[in-house]
Design a protein around this motif. Structure first.
Motif, mmCIF file in Angstrom:
data_model
loop_
_atom_site.group_PDB
_atom_site.id
_atom_site.type_symbol
_atom_site.label_atom_id
_atom_site.label_comp_id
_atom_site.label_asym_id
_atom_site.label_seq_id
_atom_site.Cartn_x
_atom_site.Cartn_y
_atom_site.Cartn_z
ATOM 1 N N SER A 83 -8.412 20.628 -22.119
ATOM 2 C CA SER A 83 -8.930 21.315 -22.673
ATOM 3 C C SER A 83 -10.606 20.785 -22.369
ATOM 4 N N ILE A 84 -10.582 19.309 -22.236
ATOM 5 C CA ILE A 84 -11.816 18.156 -21.723
ATOM 6 C C ILE A 84 -12.513 18.817 -20.498
ATOM 7 N N SER A 85 -11.014 18.707 -19.818
ATOM 8 C CA SER A 85 -11.228 18.757 -18.153
ATOM 9 C C SER A 85 -11.091 20.002 -17.418
ATOM 10 N N THR A 86 -10.916 21.097 -18.144
ATOM 11 C CA THR A 86 -11.004 22.423 -18.048
ATOM 12 C C THR A 86 -12.708 23.333 -18.442
ATOM 13 N N GLY A 87 -12.390 23.128 -19.999
ATOM 14 C CA GLY A 87 -13.685 23.770 -20.652
ATOM 15 C C GLY A 87 -12.546 25.205 -20.787
ATOM 16 N N LEU A 88 -11.351 24.684 -21.511
ATOM 17 C CA LEU A 88 -10.431 26.321 -21.802
ATOM 18 C C LEU A 88 -9.390 25.822 -23.190
ATOM 19 N N ASP A 121 -5.484 29.308 -10.902
ATOM 20 C CA ASP A 121 -6.945 28.915 -11.164
ATOM 21 C C ASP A 121 -7.555 28.170 -11.383
ATOM 22 N N VAL A 122 -6.677 28.432 -12.272
ATOM 23 C CA VAL A 122 -7.360 27.023 -12.906
ATOM 24 C C VAL A 122 -7.189 25.371 -12.421
ATOM 25 N N VAL A 123 -8.526 25.063 -12.170
ATOM 26 C CA VAL A 123 -8.572 23.513 -12.209
ATOM 27 C C VAL A 123 -9.489 22.727 -12.711
ATOM 28 N N HIS A 381 -16.728 22.392 -24.683
ATOM 29 C CA HIS A 381 -18.482 23.078 -23.965
ATOM 30 C C HIS A 381 -18.219 21.312 -23.743
ATOM 31 N N ILE A 382 -17.572 20.022 -23.816
ATOM 32 C CA ILE A 382 -17.695 19.187 -22.457
ATOM 33 C C ILE A 382 -17.578 19.537 -21.018
ATOM 34 N N TYR A 383 -17.276 20.553 -20.458
ATOM 35 C CA TYR A 383 -16.469 21.363 -18.908
ATOM 36 C C TYR A 383 -18.023 20.966 -18.823
ATOM 37 N N PRO A 384 -18.972 22.753 -19.775
ATOM 38 C CA PRO A 384 -20.425 23.356 -18.889
ATOM 39 C C PRO A 384 -21.169 22.260 -18.684
ATOM 40 N N LEU A 385 -21.099 21.306 -20.426
ATOM 41 C CA LEU A 385 -21.976 20.283 -19.591
ATOM 42 C C LEU A 385 -22.045 18.904 -18.288
ATOM 43 N N THR A 386 -20.714 18.796 -18.501
ATOM 44 C CA THR A 386 -20.636 18.057 -16.967
ATOM 45 C C THR A 386 -20.429 18.331 -15.508
ATOM 46 N N ALA A 387 -20.257 19.934 -15.699
ATOM 47 C CA ALA A 387 -20.239 20.846 -14.340
ATOM 48 C C ALA A 387 -21.665 21.211 -14.262
ATOM 49 N N TYR A 388 -22.628 20.974 -15.297
ATOM 50 C CA TYR A 388 -24.249 21.743 -14.706
ATOM 51 C C TYR A 388 -24.310 20.162 -14.354
ATOM 52 N N ILE A 389 -24.700 18.767 -15.082
ATOM 53 C CA ILE A 389 -24.947 17.448 -14.391
ATOM 54 C C ILE A 389 -24.678 17.477 -13.685
ATOM 55 N N LEU A 390 -23.284 17.997 -13.290
ATOM 56 C CA LEU A 390 -22.727 17.359 -11.726
ATOM 57 C C LEU A 390 -23.441 18.729 -10.505
ATOM 58 N N GLY A 391 -23.332 19.185 -11.228
ATOM 59 C CA GLY A 391 -23.857 19.929 -9.787
ATOM 60 C C GLY A 391 -23.242 21.095 -9.181
ATOM 61 N N LEU A 392 -21.794 21.521 -10.081
ATOM 62 C CA LEU A 392 -20.789 22.206 -9.750
ATOM 63 C C LEU A 392 -20.969 23.829 -9.954
ATOM 64 N N PRO A 393 -20.583 24.304 -9.038
ATOM 65 C CA PRO A 393 -20.447 26.024 -8.637
ATOM 66 C C PRO A 393 -19.766 26.549 -10.059
ATOM 67 N N PRO A 394 -19.501 28.087 -10.238
ATOM 68 C CA PRO A 394 -18.746 28.060 -11.606
ATOM 69 C C PRO A 394 -17.772 27.949 -10.729
ATOM 70 N N PRO A 395 -16.411 27.854 -11.261
ATOM 71 C CA PRO A 395 -15.005 27.892 -11.612
ATOM 72 C C PRO A 395 -14.462 28.761 -11.556
ATOM 73 N N ALA A 396 -12.961 29.814 -11.090
ATOM 74 C CA ALA A 396 -12.993 30.308 -10.411
ATOM 75 C C ALA A 396 -12.764 31.376 -11.740
ATOM 76 N N VAL A 397 -11.926 30.348 -12.748
ATOM 77 C CA VAL A 397 -11.692 30.977 -14.470
ATOM 78 C C VAL A 397 -12.985 30.294 -14.716
ATOM 79 N N PRO A 398 -13.904 30.834 -15.565
ATOM 80 C CA PRO A 398 -14.958 30.556 -16.380
ATOM 81 C C PRO A 398 -14.091 29.757 -17.507
ATOM 82 N N PRO A 399 -15.083 29.080 -18.129
ATOM 83 C CA PRO A 399 -14.368 28.677 -19.314
ATOM 84 C C PRO A 399 -15.003 29.306 -20.327
#
Length: 432
Positions: A83-88, A121-123, A381-399
């Motif tokens: 869950s920490i690494s996918t936001g799911l 699709d979960v990455v 909620h760690i995943y969306p914060l991490t993705a934001y500060i790393l500048g990552l695009p939205p994943p195929a499976v939304p968190p």
């Protein structure tokens, strides 16, 4: 003329030599945000107050941290690290337990690739980071699930040798961040303690856990020392996290024997000792459910029986093809029968509403505000914060998590439209 050209070439060569060899090793040629997510397995939220980890406590006071972080259900290692690494939630990433029965393959899954590939699709973060390009490079240090391929990819740096020294692991992480040709911008690290000590050495209040916490103090101190030595401290952002807490259980006094309620030949069972995932054999579904319902309603049964539709919504557990027809949950401090030993031990996996299951979170570094007492939050909620500060695009499976929950701890937060998602109910249970 030739003399001038030679002087010019010598100047360029000298400049290159100075830039390449004299800059601090922590400087990243790709200029990406640097982030370390470091998990101490089973580090209960209140361990930091036991006067054993003063360095971590000092960082907690200086950084952004809640009193506790909420794990997902079940409060186990593999589901929560997923869950920490996918936001799911578990019902979406599919890692429902540390071991679970897969009806499609008719076998029990343990720590293996199939466990983590319920939905291709979960990455996880480390793959999402590298697929974003731009020189982004990931490193995984014993993080659960890291050695398995996702969409046919592994992280550039990957190390899993649980019996290696923690000094070696930290030095290796530093090497990844400071590699001159391919520096990592994201490293996810996992240390097995204090969870192992809590399980085997007498529970959360044991001498063994205190010794494990003392080692964590040494780990954090050495980590900070190495980061400073290599010039990383001014750029590196760190999240110290854990997956769950721990509670003391005394065996064999607090064991639930399921054969007292239903014939074990009528079902397949998986799951850890704090929950039982029950798959009745064909034609026996009603009989097994009725027997377990009746048994759990008896005085001093110490467990609850849920049919799949009855599983609480706040568990986020029932909407998955792997979800069992029947879920049994043990009362805090009790275990379902299995390997029985005549001594006290520590255990987790219970309902996350119990205070003993709460986990730890701390964010420090140039991107995070200082001296912030956060509200408790779920680890999704760690995943969306991490993705934001790393500048990552939205994943195929939304968190399932949202950036709006944690963006307030950023030094320069970007306004985000509030989610309409209702905050899940939570009843916090305190028990001595």
């Amino acid at each position: 003329m030739i003399h001038v050209k030679m002087n010019g070439l010598l100047f360029l060569f000298s400049t290159f030599f100075i830039v390449y060899w004299c800059i601090p090793r922590g400087w990243s040629f790709n200029n990406n945000t640097l982030l370390l997510i470091c998990s101490f397995d089973g580090f209960r939220y209140d361990y930091v107050y036991q006067n054993v980890t003063p360095t971590l406590l000092n960082l907690k006071k200086k950084g952004s941290s809640p009193l506790y972080m909420n794990p997902i259900y079940p409060s186990l290692t593999m589901p929560n690290h997923a869950s920490i690494s996918t936001g799911l939630y578990a019902e979406t990433h599919g890692v429902l337990d540390n071991k679970l029965y897969d009806k499609k393959t008719d076998r029990v899954l343990y720590y293996e690739a199939d466990m983590y590939h319920y939905n291709d699709d979960v990455v996880p973060l480390w793959i999402q980071n590298e697929k974003a390009g731009g020189g982004r490079t990931s490193g995984c240090m014993s993080w659960p699930g890291c050695e398995f391929k996702y969409q046919d990819s592994l992280p550039t740096y990957n190390f899993r040798q649980p019996f290696s020294s923690w000094e070696y692991r930290i030095d290796l992480m530093v090497d990844w961040f400071t590699d001159q040709e391919n520096p990592a911008n994201l490293v996810m690290a996992h240390f097995e303690n204090p969870d192992e000590a809590c399980h085997l050495l007498g529970g959360p209040d044991s001498k063994g856990v205190n010794e494990a916490l003392s080692e964590i103090e040494d780990i954090v101190k050495y980590m900070l020392k190495r980061f400073e030595e290599e010039g990383l401290q001014s750029r590196l952002n760190i999240m110290f996290v854990s997956d769950h807490g721990c509670v003391r259980v005394h065996q064999p006094d607090y064991i639930i024997y399921l054969d007292e309620y239903v014939d074990k030949s009528l079902y397949i069972r998986s799951g850890e000792s704090t929950s039982a995932l029950i798959y009745p054999i064909e034609g026996k579904e009603a009989e097994v459910l009725e027997a377990l319902k009746k048994g759990s309603q008896e005085k001093d049964s110490h467990f609850t029986t849920y049919s799949r539709p009855e599983i609480p919504h706040r568990f986020h557990f029932k909407n998955c093809d792997r979800t069992p027809p029947i879920l049994l949950t043990a009362e805090l401090g009790y275990l379902f029968d299995g390997d029985i030993f005549n001594f006290e031990l520590g255990q987790h996996g219970y309902d996350p509403k119990h205070i003993q299951m709460k986990s730890f979170f701390l964010a420090i570094g140039p991107l995070f505000k200082k001296n912030v007492q956060m509200d408790p939050f779920e680890n999704i909620h760690i995943y969306p914060l991490t993705a934001y500060i790393l500048g990552l695009p939205p994943p195929a499976v939304p968190p399932n998590g949202t950036l709006s929950v944690l963006q307030g701890i950023l030094t320069n937060p970007v306004p985000v439209k509030k989610s309409n998602t209702r905050k899940p109910e939570e009843t916090l249970i305190f028990r001595a």
